[in-house]
Enzyme design. Structure first.
Site, PDB file in Angstrom:
ATOM      1  N   ARG A  59     -14.850 -25.556   3.727  1.00 21.44           N
ATOM      2  CA  ARG A  59     -14.078 -26.433   4.584  1.00 21.44           C
ATOM      3  C   ARG A  59     -15.085 -26.715   5.450  1.00 21.44           C
ATOM      4  O   ARG A  59     -15.768 -28.098   5.832  1.00 21.44           O
ATOM      5  CB  ARG A  59     -13.006 -26.716   5.245  1.00 21.44           C
ATOM      6  N   THR A  60     -15.228 -25.538   6.646  1.00 18.76           N
ATOM      7  CA  THR A  60     -15.843 -25.743   8.127  1.00 18.76           C
ATOM      8  C   THR A  60     -17.933 -24.942   7.091  1.00 18.76           C
ATOM      9  O   THR A  60     -17.986 -23.716   6.799  1.00 18.76           O
ATOM     10  CB  THR A  60     -16.181 -24.905   8.869  1.00 18.76           C
ATOM     11  N   SER A  64       1.094  -1.253   0.400  1.00 17.03           N
ATOM     12  CA  SER A  64      -0.469   0.073   0.206  1.00 17.03           C
ATOM     13  C   SER A  64       1.343   1.242  -0.374  1.00 17.03           C
ATOM     14  O   SER A  64       0.717   2.643  -0.549  1.00 17.03           O
ATOM     15  CB  SER A  64      -0.946  -0.123   1.307  1.00 17.03           C
ATOM     16  N   TYR A  66      -2.426 -13.414  -4.630  1.00 15.49           N
ATOM     17  CA  TYR A  66      -1.466 -12.681  -5.597  1.00 15.49           C
ATOM     18  C   TYR A  66      -0.137 -12.749  -5.260  1.00 15.49           C
ATOM     19  O   TYR A  66       0.328 -12.357  -5.452  1.00 15.49           O
ATOM     20  CB  TYR A  66      -1.843 -11.322  -5.536  1.00 15.49           C
ATOM     21  N   LYS A  91      -9.216  -5.600  11.418  1.00 13.63           N
ATOM     22  CA  LYS A  91     -10.508  -4.881  10.776  1.00 13.63           C
ATOM     23  C   LYS A  91     -12.143  -4.604  11.767  1.00 13.63           C
ATOM     24  O   LYS A  91     -12.618  -4.445  11.562  1.00 13.63           O
ATOM     25  CB  LYS A  91     -10.494  -5.776   9.377  1.00 13.63           C
ATOM     26  N   ASP A 122     -13.263  -2.950   0.483  1.00 10.20           N
ATOM     27  CA  ASP A 122     -12.550  -4.867  -0.306  1.00 10.20           C
ATOM     28  C   ASP A 122     -13.497  -4.958  -1.231  1.00 10.20           C
ATOM     29  O   ASP A 122     -13.327  -6.389  -2.254  1.00 10.20           O
ATOM     30  CB  ASP A 122     -12.132  -5.750   0.935  1.00 10.20           C
ATOM     31  N   GLY A 143     -14.737 -17.085   4.894  1.00  6.59           N
ATOM     32  CA  GLY A 143     -13.490 -16.690   6.139  1.00  6.59           C
ATOM     33  C   GLY A 143     -14.275 -14.325   5.430  1.00  6.59           C
ATOM     34  O   GLY A 143     -14.497 -14.472   5.679  1.00  6.59           O
ATOM     35  N   GLY A 144     -13.355 -13.885   6.948  1.00  8.75           N
ATOM     36  CA  GLY A 144     -13.329 -13.227   6.317  1.00  8.75           C
ATOM     37  C   GLY A 144     -13.522 -12.341   4.722  1.00  8.75           C
ATOM     38  O   GLY A 144     -14.301 -11.425   4.642  1.00  8.75           O
ATOM     39  N   GLY A 151      -5.168 -11.765  -7.878  1.00  9.71           N
ATOM     40  CA  GLY A 151      -6.147 -10.751  -6.432  1.00  9.71           C
ATOM     41  C   GLY A 151      -5.406  -9.752  -6.460  1.00  9.71           C
ATOM     42  O   GLY A 151      -5.957  -8.929  -5.427  1.00  9.71           O
TER      43      GLY A 151
HETATM   44  P1  NAP Z   1      -9.497 -16.082   7.048  1.00  7.94           P
HETATM   45  O1  NAP Z   1     -10.749 -15.382   7.436  1.00  7.94           O
HETATM   46  O2  NAP Z   1      -8.571 -16.647   8.090  1.00  7.94           O
HETATM   47  O3  NAP Z   1     -10.939 -17.580   6.085  1.00  7.94           O
HETATM   48  C1  NAP Z   1      -9.703 -18.373   5.407  1.00  7.94           C
HETATM   49  C2  NAP Z   1     -10.252 -19.489   5.014  1.00  7.94           C
HETATM   50  O4  NAP Z   1      -9.945 -20.177   4.364  1.00  7.94           O
HETATM   51  C3  NAP Z   1     -11.993 -19.853   5.350  1.00  7.94           C
HETATM   52  O5  NAP Z   1     -12.699 -20.192   4.823  1.00  7.94           O
HETATM   53  C4  NAP Z   1     -11.059 -21.225   5.320  1.00  7.94           C
HETATM   54  O6  NAP Z   1     -12.161 -22.743   5.171  1.00  7.94           O
HETATM   55  C5  NAP Z   1     -10.106 -21.534   4.597  1.00  7.94           C
HETATM   56  N1  NAP Z   1      -9.433 -22.594   4.981  1.00  7.94           N
HETATM   57  C6  NAP Z   1      -8.320 -21.955   5.071  1.00  7.94           C
HETATM   58  N2  NAP Z   1      -7.043 -22.711   4.763  1.00  7.94           N
HETATM   59  C7  NAP Z   1      -8.093 -24.267   5.007  1.00  7.94           C
HETATM   60  C8  NAP Z   1      -7.355 -25.813   4.544  1.00  7.94           C
HETATM   61  N3  NAP Z   1      -6.318 -25.965   4.504  1.00  7.94           N
HETATM   62  N4  NAP Z   1      -8.302 -25.995   4.054  1.00  7.94           N
HETATM   63  C9  NAP Z   1      -9.653 -25.608   3.034  1.00  7.94           C
HETATM   64  N5  NAP Z   1      -9.748 -24.647   3.848  1.00  7.94           N
HETATM   65  C10 NAP Z   1      -9.210 -23.731   3.905  1.00  7.94           C
HETATM   66  O7  NAP Z   1      -8.648 -15.215   5.569  1.00  7.94           O
HETATM   67  P2  NAP Z   1      -9.121 -13.906   5.042  1.00  7.94           P
HETATM   68  O8  NAP Z   1      -9.245 -12.885   5.264  1.00  7.94           O
HETATM   69  O9  NAP Z   1     -10.984 -14.456   4.388  1.00  7.94           O
HETATM   70  O10 NAP Z   1      -7.996 -14.137   3.846  1.00  7.94           O
HETATM   71  C11 NAP Z   1      -8.750 -15.657   2.678  1.00  7.94           C
HETATM   72  C12 NAP Z   1      -7.516 -15.651   1.906  1.00  7.94           C
HETATM   73  O11 NAP Z   1      -7.568 -14.330   0.827  1.00  7.94           O
HETATM   74  C13 NAP Z   1      -5.899 -15.291   2.360  1.00  7.94           C
HETATM   75  O12 NAP Z   1      -4.982 -15.393   0.891  1.00  7.94           O
HETATM   76  C14 NAP Z   1      -5.740 -13.367   1.596  1.00  7.94           C
HETATM   77  O13 NAP Z   1      -4.422 -13.514   1.331  1.00  7.94           O
HETATM   78  C15 NAP Z   1      -6.685 -13.540   0.410  1.00  7.94           C
HETATM   79  N6  NAP Z   1      -6.870 -11.950   0.391  1.00  7.94           N
HETATM   80  C16 NAP Z   1      -6.744 -11.290  -1.052  1.00  7.94           C
HETATM   81  C17 NAP Z   1      -6.766 -10.091  -0.423  1.00  7.94           C
HETATM   82  C18 NAP Z   1      -6.839  -8.987  -1.430  1.00  7.94           C
HETATM   83  O14 NAP Z   1      -7.317  -7.813  -1.798  1.00  7.94           O
HETATM   84  N7  NAP Z   1      -6.778  -9.965  -2.844  1.00  7.94           N
HETATM   85  C19 NAP Z   1      -7.909  -9.787   0.254  1.00  7.94           C
HETATM   86  C20 NAP Z   1      -8.022 -10.159   1.357  1.00  7.94           C
HETATM   87  C21 NAP Z   1      -7.589 -11.286   1.619  1.00  7.94           C
HETATM   88  P3  NAP Z   1     -12.372 -22.894   7.482  1.00  7.94           P
HETATM   89  O15 NAP Z   1     -13.407 -21.647   7.158  1.00  7.94           O
HETATM   90  O16 NAP Z   1     -13.133 -24.098   6.866  1.00  7.94           O
HETATM   91  O17 NAP Z   1     -11.737 -22.468   8.495  1.00  7.94           O
END
Ligand code: NAP
Length: 279
Positions: free
Chosen positions: A152-153, A17, A221, A66, A102, A129-130, A242
């Site tokens: 997964r969940t 950023s 990304y 956040k 986002d 997730g978030g 991403g």
């Molecule tokens: P989060 O809230 O921790 O959510 C993670 C998600 O991934 C949940 O659905 C989780 O499933 C699943 N997951 C994690 N490990 C897993 C595994 N081994 N097998 C199956 N499912 C799995 O994270 P988040 O903030 O949403 O971020 C998720 C991804 O998005 C990250 O890679 C982050 O870098 C990316 N992101 C990118 C941007 C962008 O601007 N491009 C912005 C935000 C985030 P469960 O619910 O079953 O645990």
């Protein structure tokens, strides 16, 4: 006097950023500066007090603040409240207003690839997730017709759908169910962290039943092209990583802070260069 902007996160060392926003300030001839502040969770409240005292004009918020940041703001926009997280704050006359860019940042990048009528297409979000929350709520508010969520969940996908007040068709699915019925979807979005560096060999969902011509969007990304996107491309998907979402959320924040439209393409080039790719 120049205006100061920032990022509150922990850690923030790898954030793109500052480079992206500072390049826009100089490109557009604006007297602004953006700095990444590493704020430990125990210090978030003090950091916000400091921001008020020092008069920062606005800031971004990233992991892990956040949700917690919402306690310390004066007003929160309806979409951010529904998402349950804030990533952008604007200081207006000493009052701090929270937003979430986002989901909209993602929607802009998806529309660039999928076209104006993308909200009528049947979509699948993988993950609950978030990031999934932001994307699901924003697309639902924009009028998307059908979005299923596979996770997964599965209970987390069910919860996200149950909380949603918007008129949208939505079912929660297990990963296996989604894999079996993948031919139904025209747009598939990975919001899980599966496939992200260093575990680059993992796939969030098998693509065997995907139709050629499907749009595959992975919000990861790092790497720029996940194994999932590579496999999808090989069976005829149109793919995006991403970077577009990241740039989109930043461009919207920049415009809220400065009331100037940033150069989206230039922002994308700066980010791609930082990530070791080219555009
Ligand atoms: P989060 O809230 O921790 O959510 C993670 C998600 O991934 C949940 O659905 C989780 O499933 C699943 N997951 C994690 N490990 C897993 C595994 N081994 N097998 C199956 N499912 C799995 O994270 P988040 O903030 O949403 O971020 C998720 C991804 O998005 C990250 O890679 C982050 O870098 C990316 N992101 C990118 C941007 C962008 O601007 N491009 C912005 C935000 C985030 P469960 O619910 O079953 O645990």
């Amino acid at each position: 006097m120049g205006k100061l902007f920032g990022l509150l996160g922990h850690p923030v060392g790898h954030s793109m950023s500052p480079t992206m926003h500072n390049d826009q300030f100089s490109f557009l001839g604006l007297d602004g500066y953006y700095h990444a502040f590493d704020v430990h969770p125990d210090e978030l409240e003090n950091a916000v007090k400091g921001i008020r005292a020092l008069g920062l004009s606005g800031f971004n918020v990233t992991i892990p603040h956040k949700v917690e940041i919402m306690k310390y703001l004066d007003e929160i926009d309806e979409e951010a409240l529904q998402i349950g997280a804030v990533n952008t704050v604007v200081n207006r006359g000493g009052k701090l207003y929270g937003y979430n860019t986002d989901g909209k940042g993602f929607a802009v990048s998806l529309q660039n690839l999928a076209g104006a009528h993308f909200l009528n297409q049947k979509m699948l979000i993988v993950g609950a997730g978030g990031a999934a929350r932001g994307i699901f709520v924003t697309l639902a508010r924009m009028g998307a017709k059908t979005i299923d969520i596979a996770n997964r969940t599965v209970e987390k996908a069910e919860g996200l759908i149950a909380e949603n007040p918007y008129p949208i068709q939505s079912s929660a699915r297990s990963i296996k169910e989604a894999e079996e019925n993948l031919h139904e979807y025209q747009i598939i979005i990975n919001t899980t962290s599966v496939g992200m560096s260093p575990k680059i060999e993992e796939l969030p969902l098998q693509l065997t039943n995907m139709k050629p011509g499907t749009i595959l969007s992975d919000i990861i990304y790092n790497p720029l092209e996940t194994k999932w996107l590579k496999e999808g491309k090989a069976i005829g998907a149109l793919t995006q990583n991403g970077v577009g979402m990241f740039v989109g959320q930043g461009a919207l924040a920049f415009e809220m802070w400065t009331k100037e439209k940033p150069d989206y393409t230039r922002m994308e080039q700066v980010v791609m260069k930082k990530l070791g790719g080219s555009k």
